[in-house]
Design an enzyme around this catalytic site. Structure first.
Site, mmCIF file in Angstrom:
data_model
loop_
_atom_site.group_PDB
_atom_site.id
_atom_site.type_symbol
_atom_site.label_atom_id
_atom_site.label_comp_id
_atom_site.label_asym_id
_atom_site.label_seq_id
_atom_site.Cartn_x
_atom_site.Cartn_y
_atom_site.Cartn_z
ATOM 1 N N TYR A 4 19.530 5.178 12.430
ATOM 2 C CA TYR A 4 19.353 6.114 13.542
ATOM 3 C C TYR A 4 20.649 6.872 13.766
ATOM 4 C CZ TYR A 4 14.909 6.187 15.933
ATOM 5 O OH TYR A 4 13.626 6.460 16.274
ATOM 6 N N GLU A 28 20.929 9.904 16.163
ATOM 7 C CA GLU A 28 20.756 11.016 17.109
ATOM 8 C C GLU A 28 22.108 11.622 17.443
ATOM 9 O OE1 GLU A 28 18.509 9.730 20.508
ATOM 10 O OE2 GLU A 28 16.709 9.405 19.298
ATOM 11 N N ASP A 33 12.458 34.118 8.127
ATOM 12 C CA ASP A 33 11.947 32.836 7.634
ATOM 13 C C ASP A 33 11.889 32.956 6.115
ATOM 14 O OD1 ASP A 33 10.430 30.735 6.756
ATOM 15 O OD2 ASP A 33 8.927 30.876 8.340
ATOM 16 N N THR A 52 12.427 26.167 4.734
ATOM 17 C CA THR A 52 12.147 24.808 4.290
ATOM 18 C C THR A 52 13.075 24.559 3.109
ATOM 19 O OG1 THR A 52 10.358 25.692 2.928
ATOM 20 C CG2 THR A 52 9.727 24.676 5.014
ATOM 21 N N LYS A 85 10.576 24.263 -1.334
ATOM 22 C CA LYS A 85 9.767 25.195 -2.130
ATOM 23 C C LYS A 85 10.591 25.634 -3.346
ATOM 24 C CE LYS A 85 6.832 26.476 1.744
ATOM 25 N NZ LYS A 85 7.384 26.281 3.089
ATOM 26 N N ARG A 90 11.057 17.610 1.143
ATOM 27 C CA ARG A 90 10.365 18.238 2.249
ATOM 28 C C ARG A 90 11.253 18.226 3.483
ATOM 29 N NH1 ARG A 90 5.372 19.644 2.027
ATOM 30 N NH2 ARG A 90 5.160 19.613 -0.209
HETATM 31 N N1 DSN Z 1 2.385 25.536 4.199
HETATM 32 C C1 DSN Z 1 3.423 26.320 3.593
HETATM 33 C C2 DSN Z 1 2.932 27.064 2.408
HETATM 34 O O1 DSN Z 1 2.170 26.483 1.644
HETATM 35 O O2 DSN Z 1 3.320 28.200 2.210
HETATM 36 C C3 DSN Z 1 4.054 27.214 4.558
HETATM 37 O O3 DSN Z 1 4.502 26.452 5.597
#
Ligand code: DSN
Length: 415
Positions: free
Chosen positions: A51, A53, A196, A222, A225, A231
């Site tokens: 933990y 925080e 984003d 994120t 990707k 993730r």
């Molecule tokens: N769910 C994601 C995607 O597949 O593009 C975006 O958050």
């Protein structure tokens, strides 16, 4: 024999089957990738026990000496990767990262100008079903028939609605963004610029696309990707927004950060800092461009006209008379994983839309190049021309398996 297979054979078996699935299918979902063994090791590390925080050097729990070093490394590497003034690596994923920025910079009722979901935007950019849309006022812009964003129309909307944030970014848009043009409009109405970059973070890190961090006030992403990490989410911002953003993430929205994921983010960022990552990003885009052209040559209607990144959205219904749900299932049965997706102002329902979204990050990680893209396009075409013909799907599945075995993943990994 693994510990897992002894203590929980059921989960070990599911993971074994999932590993086999990943080995033997063409993974074309543009938001998915195949992380390195090093990233997997960090994810499954002892950091999951802790933990922490707070932030490095200011924690609400003892025993964070090494965790502080891990989180500080992740922050420093992300700063280096994108030239950011401030980085927060704690957001659990992209949606919480966006929510934290809104919480940090807006008051309830404030206006955000974001991209419409069916035109390529994301749920968290103002879809009425989200909690965010209940708190803030989202005005949504659309794309033109030729796939571009008309900045004159965007300016008119900005002048009319006086947004506090002008938001760029997308989850199914395949063209580039004119960041300087967005910024000019935001400056004119005194708005904060937010991008984003979740889908294209790896292409930016790999120096193939312009870096919005240099131009915009706040950038969210994120990490799983094109960036090929675990993730998770991340916020990059100008120093002047750092305190508000950090407070919004913790304690505003989240409790203890997932430090095993943060360790894996640090590992992925170091990978992305290597010169080889530029070659990877370049090949993702070359592969997408060839795949797009090959599909066009086979009569596919490409939404937004072309691709300038890693993803392609095609209108399966207009191209082949097959709805998105049917297309997704038929391709799945042939060993090709895609996702159905709405197209601009789709008249079909969200769970059976007109479009199919594909992308090249995962197959490029496997080492596939232009030659293999021709096979991928041909295989998609054969299946969608005969979506109910089991012999066609079986034949494609066998060919896909043969191809995938030439580009293996994870070597001796087992559960
Ligand atoms: N769910 C994601 C995607 O597949 O593009 C975006 O958050």
């Amino acid at each position: 024999m693994s510990y897992l297979s002894q203590t929980d054979p059921a989960i070990a078996e599911y993971l074994t089957k999932e590993l086999e699935r990943q080995q033997d299918v063409l993974e074309l979902i543009p938001s998915e990738n195949i992380v390195s063994r090093a990233v997997l090791e960090a994810l499954g590390s002892v950091a999951t026990n802790k933990y922490s925080e707070g932030y490095p050097g200011r924690r609400y729990y003892g025993g964070n000496q090494e965790i502080d070093k891990i989180e500080a490394a992740a922050i420093e590497r992300a700063k280096q990767l994108y030239g950011a003034e401030h980085v927060n690596v704690q957001p659990l994923s992209g949606a919480p990262a966006n929510m934290a920025v809104y919480a940090a910079l807006l008051e309830p009722g404030d206006t955000v100008l974001g991209m419409d979901l069916s035109h390529g935007g994301h749920l968290t950019h103002g879809h009425p079903m989200t909690v965010m849309a209940k708190i803030y006022n989202f005005v949504r812009y659309k794309t033109e028939n030729d796939g571009t964003i008309d900045l004159d129309k965007l300016r008119t909307l900005a002048l009319e609605h006086k947004p506090k944030i002008v938001l760029a970014g997308f989850s199914s848009y395949s063209r580039s963004i004119d960041y300087a043009g967005f910024k000019r409009i935001a400056d004119e109405v005194g708005a904060i610029t937010m991008m984003d970059m979740a889908h294209i973070a790896g292409l930016i890190a790999g120096k193939q696309l312009e870096n919005p961090v240099k131009i915009f006030d706040v950038v969210t992403t994120t990490t799983h990707k094109t960036l090929r990490g675990p993730r998770g989410g991340m916020i990059l911002a100008r120093e002047q927004y750092s305190k508000a953003i950090d407070r919004a993430v913790f304690p505003g929205l989240q409790g203890g950060p997932h430090e095993n994921v943060i360790a894996a983010k640090a590992v992925a960022f170091l990978e992305a800092l290597q010169p080889a990552f530029e070659g990877y990003a370049r090949q993702i885009m070359k592969n997408a461009s060839v795949l797009c052209d090959e599909l066009k040559n086979r009569g596919f209607k490409i939404v937004f006209g072309s691709t300038e990144n890693h993803l392609i959205l095609f209108d399966a219904f207009a191209s082949k008379g097959v709805g998105g749900k049917h297309a997704e299932r038929a391709l799945d049965e042939a060993g090709i994983t895609v996702n159905k997706n709405v197209i601009p102002d789709d008249t079909r329902p969200p769970l059976d839309p007109s479009g199919v979204r594909i992308g090249t990050p995962a197959i490029t990680t496997r080492g596939m190049k232009e030659e293999e893209m021709k096979f991928v396009a041909e295989a998609i075409d054969r299946v969608l021309a005969n979506p109910d013909d089991d012999s066609v799907k079986q034949a494609v599945r066998e060919e896909v398996r043969t191809l995938c075995r030439r580009f293996p993943i994870y070597g001796d990994l087992s559960y």
